[in-house]
Design a protein around this motif. Structure first.
Motif, PDB file in Angstrom:
ATOM      1  N   GLY A 122       0.788  -1.217   0.000  1.00 37.69           N
ATOM      2  CA  GLY A 122       0.000   0.000   0.000  1.00 37.69           C
ATOM      3  C   GLY A 122       0.822   1.269   0.000  1.00 37.69           C
ATOM      4  O   GLY A 122       0.341   2.331  -0.426  1.00 37.69           O
ATOM      5  N   CYS A 123       2.064   1.182   0.479  1.00 34.88           N
ATOM      6  CA  CYS A 123       2.917   2.377   0.580  1.00 34.88           C
ATOM      7  C   CYS A 123       3.912   2.510  -0.561  1.00 34.88           C
ATOM      8  O   CYS A 123       4.433   3.605  -0.807  1.00 34.88           O
ATOM      9  CB  CYS A 123       3.678   2.364   1.908  1.00 34.88           C
ATOM     10  SG  CYS A 123       2.623   2.529   3.366  1.00 34.88           S
ATOM     11  N   HIS A 124       4.192   1.422  -1.242  1.00 34.34           N
ATOM     12  CA  HIS A 124       5.200   1.454  -2.302  1.00 34.34           C
ATOM     13  C   HIS A 124       4.822   2.440  -3.405  1.00 34.34           C
ATOM     14  O   HIS A 124       3.705   2.417  -3.932  1.00 34.34           O
ATOM     15  CB  HIS A 124       5.375   0.063  -2.903  1.00 34.34           C
ATOM     16  CG  HIS A 124       6.270   0.029  -4.098  1.00 34.34           C
ATOM     17  ND1 HIS A 124       7.604   0.333  -4.025  1.00 34.34           N
ATOM     18  CD2 HIS A 124       6.004  -0.258  -5.406  1.00 34.34           C
ATOM     19  CE1 HIS A 124       8.133   0.232  -5.236  1.00 34.34           C
ATOM     20  NE2 HIS A 124       7.186  -0.118  -6.087  1.00 34.34           N
ATOM     21  N   GLY A 125       5.745   3.329  -3.735  1.00 30.86           N
ATOM     22  CA  GLY A 125       5.542   4.278  -4.814  1.00 30.86           C
ATOM     23  C   GLY A 125       4.769   5.524  -4.433  1.00 30.86           C
ATOM     24  O   GLY A 125       4.599   6.420  -5.277  1.00 30.86           O
ATOM     25  N   GLY A 146       3.261  -5.439  -6.763  1.00 34.59           N
ATOM     26  CA  GLY A 146       2.975  -4.250  -5.983  1.00 34.59           C
ATOM     27  C   GLY A 146       4.145  -3.738  -5.172  1.00 34.59           C
ATOM     28  O   GLY A 146       4.010  -2.770  -4.422  1.00 34.59           O
ATOM     29  N   THR A 147       5.297  -4.376  -5.335  1.00 41.63           N
ATOM     30  CA  THR A 147       6.522  -3.929  -4.660  1.00 41.63           C
ATOM     31  C   THR A 147       7.602  -3.680  -5.705  1.00 41.63           C
ATOM     32  O   THR A 147       7.405  -3.894  -6.897  1.00 41.63           O
ATOM     33  CB  THR A 147       7.024  -4.979  -3.651  1.00 41.63           C
ATOM     34  OG1 THR A 147       7.576  -6.106  -4.365  1.00 41.63           O
ATOM     35  CG2 THR A 147       5.896  -5.457  -2.749  1.00 41.63           C
ATOM     36  N   GLY A 148       8.780  -3.268  -5.231  1.00 40.27           N
ATOM     37  CA  GLY A 148       9.897  -2.997  -6.135  1.00 40.27           C
ATOM     38  C   GLY A 148      10.735  -4.204  -6.478  1.00 40.27           C
ATOM     39  O   GLY A 148      11.745  -4.074  -7.189  1.00 40.27           O
ATOM     40  N   THR A 367      15.647  -2.796 -12.336  1.00 40.50           N
ATOM     41  CA  THR A 367      14.736  -2.559 -13.452  1.00 40.50           C
ATOM     42  C   THR A 367      13.495  -1.799 -12.991  1.00 40.50           C
ATOM     43  O   THR A 367      13.014  -0.878 -13.669  1.00 40.50           O
ATOM     44  CB  THR A 367      14.333  -3.890 -14.102  1.00 40.50           C
ATOM     45  OG1 THR A 367      15.510  -4.535 -14.615  1.00 40.50           O
ATOM     46  CG2 THR A 367      13.340  -3.679 -15.230  1.00 40.50           C
ATOM     47  N   ALA A 368      12.966  -2.176 -11.828  1.00 37.65           N
ATOM     48  CA  ALA A 368      11.780  -1.503 -11.302  1.00 37.65           C
ATOM     49  C   ALA A 368      12.068  -0.030 -11.014  1.00 37.65           C
ATOM     50  O   ALA A 368      11.217   0.840 -11.260  1.00 37.65           O
ATOM     51  CB  ALA A 368      11.297  -2.206 -10.034  1.00 37.65           C
ATOM     52  N   LEU A 369      13.243   0.278 -10.514  1.00 35.90           N
ATOM     53  CA  LEU A 369      13.616   1.673 -10.262  1.00 35.90           C
ATOM     54  C   LEU A 369      13.696   2.461 -11.571  1.00 35.90           C
ATOM     55  O   LEU A 369      13.214   3.599 -11.657  1.00 35.90           O
ATOM     56  CB  LEU A 369      14.956   1.733  -9.529  1.00 35.90           C
ATOM     57  CG  LEU A 369      14.926   1.416  -8.033  1.00 35.90           C
ATOM     58  CD1 LEU A 369      16.327   1.099  -7.522  1.00 35.90           C
ATOM     59  CD2 LEU A 369      14.328   2.580  -7.247  1.00 35.90           C
TER      60      LEU A 369
END
Length: 377
Positions: A122-125, A146-148, A367-369
């Motif tokens: 819920g807090c990611h991003g 839903g996470t990095g 990659t997610a970053l």
């Protein structure tokens, strides 16, 4: 033009913080063509995993990364396009002023600690605080959608599997460390914080029918190991035998070597965050010694991971694994839980590989970053 990245690392726990940021910096440079500056406030700690580092230099290049000493007395530096404050470290005030003065403000992210707790998704991003119009964002590594994601270089799992299918490659690597295990011996690596529960584990390993070779890189657990062995001192290269257990002290090694050590072993006891993730990519059963926090809030993080990791195990195997991890993280008696875990060894071994392959399906952290930055611009 390539995006310029600044990663700030304040070394808190000797090697965990710098271990994560060093891997991330190298991957961003090598796989995503990013221009990366890694700001480190403790080059002595960095030197242990990258011996080529000159601790006297304020600026140097290592493996495609611009390594900078983060001084107490900050001097003016032009901020990058992407700014990562690793693990909530506080950026220099003058640097933050520089971010606010840029014509195009940078993307500012707090790369947080790894957790399997439900609130992370819920807090990611999400946006965090602002500084004079510069917005900071939460960025959470994690184990699922839903996470990095987790740090994982391209092709890592394939390289690991190929290495584990090659007995000669494993033998050559172990021999390079001075390790010569007997055939049929269980190999266990041990990298942990101080733990009085170690003695009970060593006693049961020494009493078992199957031989165990315990490989212990230099670290904080050596004091407890020394007390159990009843020796005055332990040094790299020392080998001690008691019953079915052989204990060998290894040098602190660079990250690529440590990865291969984990790949060679049948079971890996690890600590902190970087070695915890690398043990999962090894595809072998593991034991995590989580960093202790005030009011035991670290146990919530431990329980959250165990709830996720043990999904799919039989009730008995799940109970045995949880009991082992809980005993280890409470400095408790390890004998009964270790014996119970061995009763389910084939299952927990297969489960470790399955867990690794499933985590490998999601985007890796670097990659997610990059994708977050590309979406942001």
């Amino acid at each position: 033009m390539k995006a310029r990245w600044d990663i700030f690392c304040s070394v808190v726990d000797n090697f965990g913080d710098i271990g994560v940021t060093w891997r991330l910096a190298r991957q961003l440079a090598a796989e995503h063509a990013c221009a990366v500056r890694l700001w480190v406030d403790d080059l002595r700690a960095f030197e242990r995993m990258c011996p080529e580092v000159d601790v006297q230099l304020t600026q140097q290049w290592q493996e495609g990364v611009d390594v900078r000493h983060w001084p107490r007395n900050w001097t003016t530096t032009e901020p990058a396009d992407v700014v990562i404050a690793a693990f909530a470290c506080q950026l220099p005030h003058d640097y933050m002023e520089g971010m606010a003065q840029r014509e195009r403000v940078p993307l500012w992210m707090n790369l947080d600690y790894l957790s399997a707790e439900e609130w992370v998704v819920g807090c990611h991003g999400l946006p965090s605080v602002k500084f004079k119009g510069v917005q900071k964002y939460f960025f959470f590594p994690g184990f699922g959608p839903g996470t990095g994601g987790l740090l994982r270089e391209t092709g890592l799992v394939d390289r690991r599997q190929a290495f584990q299918r090659d007995p000669q490659a494993q033998q050559q690597f172990l021999q390079s460390l001075g390790v010569f295990p007997m055939a049929g011996t269980r190999l266990i690596s041990l990298f942990a914080y101080e733990n009085t529960g170690l003695a009970s584990w060593l006693e049961v390993l020494a009493a078992q029918l199957q031989a165990t070779h315990l490989l212990v890189p230099e670290g904080r657990i050596l004091g407890d190991l020394q007390a159990w062995l009843e020796v005055e001192a332990l040094a790299v290269g020392d080998v001690h035998r008691r019953g079915a257990l052989t204990v060998q002290v290894l040098p602190f090694m660079r990250q690529e070597q440590y990865d291969r050590l984990l790949w060679c072993c049948d079971f890996n006891a690890v600590r902190g965050e970087d070695s915890f993730v690398r043990a999962q990519w090894a595809g072998r059963p593991l034991l995590w010694h989580i960093y202790r926090q005030d009011e035991d809030i670290h146990l919530d993080k431990l329980d959250a991971f165990l709830a996720l990791y043990t999904e799919g195990l039989s009730p008995a195997a799940k109970a045995a694994l949880i009991a082992l991890w809980q005993a280890w993280n409470a400095d408790g008696d390890m004998a009964e839980s270790w014996t119970r875990l061995l009763e389910h060894w084939p299952q927990v071994t297969q489960h470790a590989e399955k867990w690794c392959l499933e985590r490998g399906l999601q985007a890796d952290l670097a990659t997610a970053l990059v994708q977050f930055y590309e979406s942001w611009i």
